[in-house]
Design a protein around this motif. Structure first.
Motif, PDB file in Angstrom:
ATOM      1  N   LEU A   5      12.725 -24.935  14.059  1.00 49.97           N
ATOM      2  CA  LEU A   5      12.679 -25.722  13.138  1.00 49.97           C
ATOM      3  C   LEU A   5      10.933 -25.401  12.608  1.00 49.97           C
ATOM      4  O   LEU A   5      10.890 -25.320  11.806  1.00 49.97           O
ATOM      5  CB  LEU A   5      13.215 -26.960  13.808  1.00 49.97           C
ATOM      6  CG  LEU A   5      13.921 -27.575  13.917  1.00 49.97           C
ATOM      7  CD1 LEU A   5      14.012 -29.356  14.412  1.00 49.97           C
ATOM      8  CD2 LEU A   5      14.607 -27.341  12.648  1.00 49.97           C
ATOM      9  N   THR A   6      10.696 -24.992  13.721  1.00 47.75           N
ATOM     10  CA  THR A   6       9.416 -24.786  13.535  1.00 47.75           C
ATOM     11  C   THR A   6       8.872 -23.394  12.625  1.00 47.75           C
ATOM     12  O   THR A   6       8.348 -23.297  12.211  1.00 47.75           O
ATOM     13  CB  THR A   6       7.805 -24.704  14.330  1.00 47.75           C
ATOM     14  OG1 THR A   6       8.279 -25.183  15.658  1.00 47.75           O
ATOM     15  CG2 THR A   6       6.822 -24.471  14.417  1.00 47.75           C
ATOM     16  N   ALA A   7       9.688 -22.787  13.283  1.00 51.95           N
ATOM     17  CA  ALA A   7       9.231 -21.288  12.755  1.00 51.95           C
ATOM     18  C   ALA A   7      10.507 -21.462  10.760  1.00 51.95           C
ATOM     19  O   ALA A   7       9.974 -20.412  10.178  1.00 51.95           O
ATOM     20  CB  ALA A   7      10.360 -20.217  13.480  1.00 51.95           C
ATOM     21  N   LEU A   8      11.302 -22.133  10.856  1.00 52.51           N
ATOM     22  CA  LEU A   8      11.871 -22.626   9.543  1.00 52.51           C
ATOM     23  C   LEU A   8      10.567 -23.070   8.567  1.00 52.51           C
ATOM     24  O   LEU A   8      10.596 -22.456   7.573  1.00 52.51           O
ATOM     25  CB  LEU A   8      12.672 -23.659   9.557  1.00 52.51           C
ATOM     26  CG  LEU A   8      14.369 -22.554   9.797  1.00 52.51           C
ATOM     27  CD1 LEU A   8      14.988 -24.426  10.275  1.00 52.51           C
ATOM     28  CD2 LEU A   8      14.557 -21.996   9.319  1.00 52.51           C
ATOM     29  N   CYS A   9       9.246 -23.787   9.099  1.00 47.13           N
ATOM     30  CA  CYS A   9       8.289 -23.940   8.341  1.00 47.13           C
ATOM     31  C   CYS A   9       7.442 -22.977   7.121  1.00 47.13           C
ATOM     32  O   CYS A   9       6.867 -22.757   6.421  1.00 47.13           O
ATOM     33  CB  CYS A   9       7.654 -25.220   9.303  1.00 47.13           C
ATOM     34  SG  CYS A   9       7.790 -26.169   9.656  1.00 47.13           S
ATOM     35  N   TYR A  10       7.767 -21.286   8.100  1.00 48.37           N
ATOM     36  CA  TYR A  10       7.051 -20.217   7.580  1.00 48.37           C
ATOM     37  C   TYR A  10       7.994 -19.148   7.033  1.00 48.37           C
ATOM     38  O   TYR A  10       7.335 -18.769   6.583  1.00 48.37           O
ATOM     39  CB  TYR A  10       6.970 -19.443   8.841  1.00 48.37           C
ATOM     40  CG  TYR A  10       5.481 -20.193   9.800  1.00 48.37           C
ATOM     41  CD1 TYR A  10       4.236 -20.781   9.360  1.00 48.37           C
ATOM     42  CD2 TYR A  10       5.714 -21.304  11.563  1.00 48.37           C
ATOM     43  CE1 TYR A  10       3.382 -21.809  10.146  1.00 48.37           C
ATOM     44  CE2 TYR A  10       4.781 -21.251  11.957  1.00 48.37           C
ATOM     45  CZ  TYR A  10       3.658 -22.123  11.583  1.00 48.37           C
ATOM     46  OH  TYR A  10       2.941 -22.923  11.830  1.00 48.37           O
TER      47      TYR A  10
END
Length: 127
Positions: A5-10
């Motif tokens: 989910l953190t990677a989706l922010c980028y």
């Protein structure tokens, strides 16, 4: 927060940066993302990346009624410049199709539905 989910922010800012750094009309980003739209999981990831939030609360209602005392979370389609990153018509078409794989659960379907609803509100000038 889960690493995925953190990677989706980028995903969204990185795609815009990739587009900015490529030579004029190279089309690398669109070619990559158009191919990625065939994969249900990648389709969900793009919908998630372009689904933003806004927060609001009212100060007072009509006729002396109190306003919203609790902050409200609203979905927003953050699609400015999206045509530089992917084929918009193909993206919308794929989002409207039923999933092709069994990897989709209710969370995935809900996110896509919320994104399409927010995008529709934005197109209608209600956002």
């Amino acid at each position: 927060m889960q690493p995925q989910l953190t990677a989706l922010c980028y995903l969204r800012p990185l795609a815009f940066e990739w587009d900015r750094l490529q030579p004029d009309a190279a089309g690398e980003v669109i070619a990559y993302t158009t191919q990625a739209l065939e994969d249900d999981v990648k389709l969900y990831q793009r919908a998630s990346a372009f689904l933003g939030k806004s927060y609001s609360h009212g100060m007072g209602g009509f006729g002396g009624e109190p306003g919203d005392l609790v902050q409200r979370e609203n979905d927003r389609a953050q699609v400015n410049g999206i045509d530089r990153l992917l084929e918009v018509d193909e993206f919308r078409r794929r989002l409207s199709e039923p999933p092709r794989s069994d990897a989709f659960d209710e969370k995935h379907k809900s996110t896509i539905s919320r994104f399409l609803t927010a995008w529709g509100r934005r197109d209608a000038g209600e956002d």
